[in-house]
Every structure is written in C-alpha cells, then in structure tokens.
Design a protein around this motif. Structure first.
Motif, PDB file in Angstrom:
ATOM      1  N   LEU A 106      -1.272   3.336   2.948  1.00  0.00           N
ATOM      2  CA  LEU A 106      -1.296   3.004   4.363  1.00  0.00           C
ATOM      3  C   LEU A 106       0.084   3.249   4.945  1.00  0.00           C
ATOM      4  O   LEU A 106       1.089   3.136   4.246  1.00  0.00           O
ATOM      5  CB  LEU A 106      -1.667   1.527   4.576  1.00  0.00           C
ATOM      6  CG  LEU A 106      -2.992   1.024   4.029  1.00  0.00           C
ATOM      7  CD1 LEU A 106      -3.163  -0.460   4.369  1.00  0.00           C
ATOM      8  CD2 LEU A 106      -4.163   1.825   4.541  1.00  0.00           C
ATOM      9  N   ASP A 119      -5.033   4.555   7.219  1.00  0.00           N
ATOM     10  CA  ASP A 119      -5.283   4.788   5.798  1.00  0.00           C
ATOM     11  C   ASP A 119      -5.098   6.287   5.550  1.00  0.00           C
ATOM     12  O   ASP A 119      -5.921   7.100   5.948  1.00  0.00           O
ATOM     13  CB  ASP A 119      -6.706   4.361   5.432  1.00  0.00           C
ATOM     14  CG  ASP A 119      -6.991   4.483   3.942  1.00  0.00           C
ATOM     15  OD1 ASP A 119      -6.208   5.143   3.221  1.00  0.00           O
ATOM     16  OD2 ASP A 119      -8.006   3.927   3.501  1.00  0.00           O
ATOM     17  N   TYR A 174       0.824  -1.213   0.000  1.00  0.00           N
ATOM     18  CA  TYR A 174       0.000   0.000   0.000  1.00  0.00           C
ATOM     19  C   TYR A 174       0.860   1.266   0.000  1.00  0.00           C
ATOM     20  O   TYR A 174       0.681   2.167   0.790  1.00  0.00           O
ATOM     21  CB  TYR A 174      -0.950  -0.018   1.213  1.00  0.00           C
ATOM     22  CG  TYR A 174      -1.910  -1.168   1.151  1.00  0.00           C
ATOM     23  CD1 TYR A 174      -3.110  -1.055   0.455  1.00  0.00           C
ATOM     24  CD2 TYR A 174      -1.612  -2.384   1.746  1.00  0.00           C
ATOM     25  CE1 TYR A 174      -3.994  -2.110   0.371  1.00  0.00           C
ATOM     26  CE2 TYR A 174      -2.495  -3.458   1.669  1.00  0.00           C
ATOM     27  CZ  TYR A 174      -3.671  -3.311   0.985  1.00  0.00           C
ATOM     28  OH  TYR A 174      -4.546  -4.366   0.900  1.00  0.00           O
ATOM     29  N   ARG A 198      -4.343   2.766  -2.778  1.00  0.00           N
ATOM     30  CA  ARG A 198      -4.561   3.074  -1.368  1.00  0.00           C
ATOM     31  C   ARG A 198      -3.199   3.258  -0.689  1.00  0.00           C
ATOM     32  O   ARG A 198      -2.253   2.545  -0.976  1.00  0.00           O
ATOM     33  CB  ARG A 198      -5.334   1.956  -0.682  1.00  0.00           C
ATOM     34  CG  ARG A 198      -5.806   2.350   0.703  1.00  0.00           C
ATOM     35  CD  ARG A 198      -6.682   1.301   1.331  1.00  0.00           C
ATOM     36  NE  ARG A 198      -7.860   0.963   0.572  1.00  0.00           N
ATOM     37  CZ  ARG A 198      -9.027   1.609   0.633  1.00  0.00           C
ATOM     38  NH1 ARG A 198      -9.159   2.648   1.402  1.00  0.00           N
ATOM     39  NH2 ARG A 198     -10.057   1.194  -0.073  1.00  0.00           N
TER      40      ARG A 198
END
Length: 196
Positions: A93, A102, A84, A91
């Motif tokens: 993270l 997030d 991520y 996305r």
C-alpha cells in the motif's frame, strides 16, 4: 645406387592420405565440432529448464504469486500504513494526496526490490511531487505538503489520478487528529464496481 641416394636432398614424401572413415571420426574433435557440441548441450539445458518451469508454474512463463483477495475499504494512520511495505506483509500500500492505494499488482515497481519500493507503506506524495526517490522525501510524521509549490501540488494531483485509474483505492490516510471512517460492505462493493 640411385635407390640409395633418393633420401638425400629430396623432399620428404607426403603423408599418406586419410581414408574417409578416419576423416569423419576426427571431425567431431575440431573447433567447429566443439562449438557444435556446446550449442547442443545449451539447447538441451534450455529445454529442461523450460519444462521444469512449465510444470512448476502451470504453463506460465513467469511464476505468479497467488493473488491476494481485495482489501476491504478502511482508513490508515501512518503507522498502520508502514506495515504494508512488502517486507512485513505481502500486500503493498502507499498513499498519495491523502488517499491509500493497493499497489500489490505493481509489485515489480513498488516491491522491496522495485525502483519505487521506497514508497511502499509510506505517504509517497512529496517524493512524487519532487521526483525524489531518496529517504529525505519521506516523512515519519504527517506531511501537510503546505511547503510545496503550485506546480508540485498539481503534480501530486496528477499522480493521484493515475493511481485512481490503475490501482484499488482502499481508504484515507488519516491526519493525526482524524478518526477513521466506518465503511459498510455495501459502500465497498459500490466503490469496487465504479473502478471496474
């Protein structure tokens, strides 16, 4: 004879004056006219550009990518977290003090081209504690932060609180010996309603 001598020693006759039509026609070709025309061209191009973006982005001044759905609560190993980073997955993270957040809505900060992009998909605790944005602040293996000073650990906790206020908490960063928790949809709904 006076007519013959007129050309010698006398000042040249003044040029005939331009009539108003000729003067108006030349005004567009001077430096001022050139600057005026360039300004008009730039304004026209700006108008076309703005119309294009309004149609393309639905009236927004900046095109926004479609929002990703909220991620279900889960735990991550370091290896899973690395997926991520904004390069392999849209996305974003990152982990702080054992918690995964997030940070996708902060893409301009944590995306691949952002000033903190180095932290995406990683445990950012050490880098945030030491104010270091270099790869040396990132560990490829679990980092227990035991060598950080009390002041640096306090800084990590402050960063954790800021992330808790601003971004969605997704789950825990697993230690190598930890097993992932099983989260129910009900827990996930409760957690999201607490943050909203």
């Amino acid at each position: 004879m006076a007519d013959d001598v007129e050309g010698e020693g006398a000042a040249p006759a003044p040029a005939p004056a331009l009539d108003e039509e000729e003067a108006a026609g030349m005004a567009g070709f001077g430096v001022g006219g050139l600057v005026f025309n360039v300004c008009l061209l730039l304004l026209a191009l700006l108008g076309v550009y703005r119309l294009y973006w309004r149609r393309r982005c639905g009236g927004e001044t900046e095109c926004k990518e479609p929002a990703l759905p909220k991620m279900k609560k889960r735990d991550f190993s370091l290896e899973q977290l690395r997926e991520y980073d904004g390069l392999h997955n849209p996305r974003l993270l990152l982990a702080v003090n054992g918690k995964v957040f997030d940070v996708t809505k902060g893409k301009k900060f944590y995306g691949p081209d952002g000033p903190y992009g180095i932290f995406a998909g990683r445990d950012a605790s050490r880098g945030l504690a030491t104010f270091c944005l270099d790869k040396e602040a990132l560990r490829d293996e679990f980092d227990d932060l035991s060598d950080l000073s009390a002041v640096q650990m306090e800084s990590v906790r402050e960063w954790e609180m800021q992330f808790m206020e601003k971004y969605d908490y997704i789950g825990r960063l697993l230690k190598p010996w930890d097993e992932p928790s099983e989260y129910t949809d009900e827990e996930d709904v409760k957690e999201h309603s607490k943050q909203d």
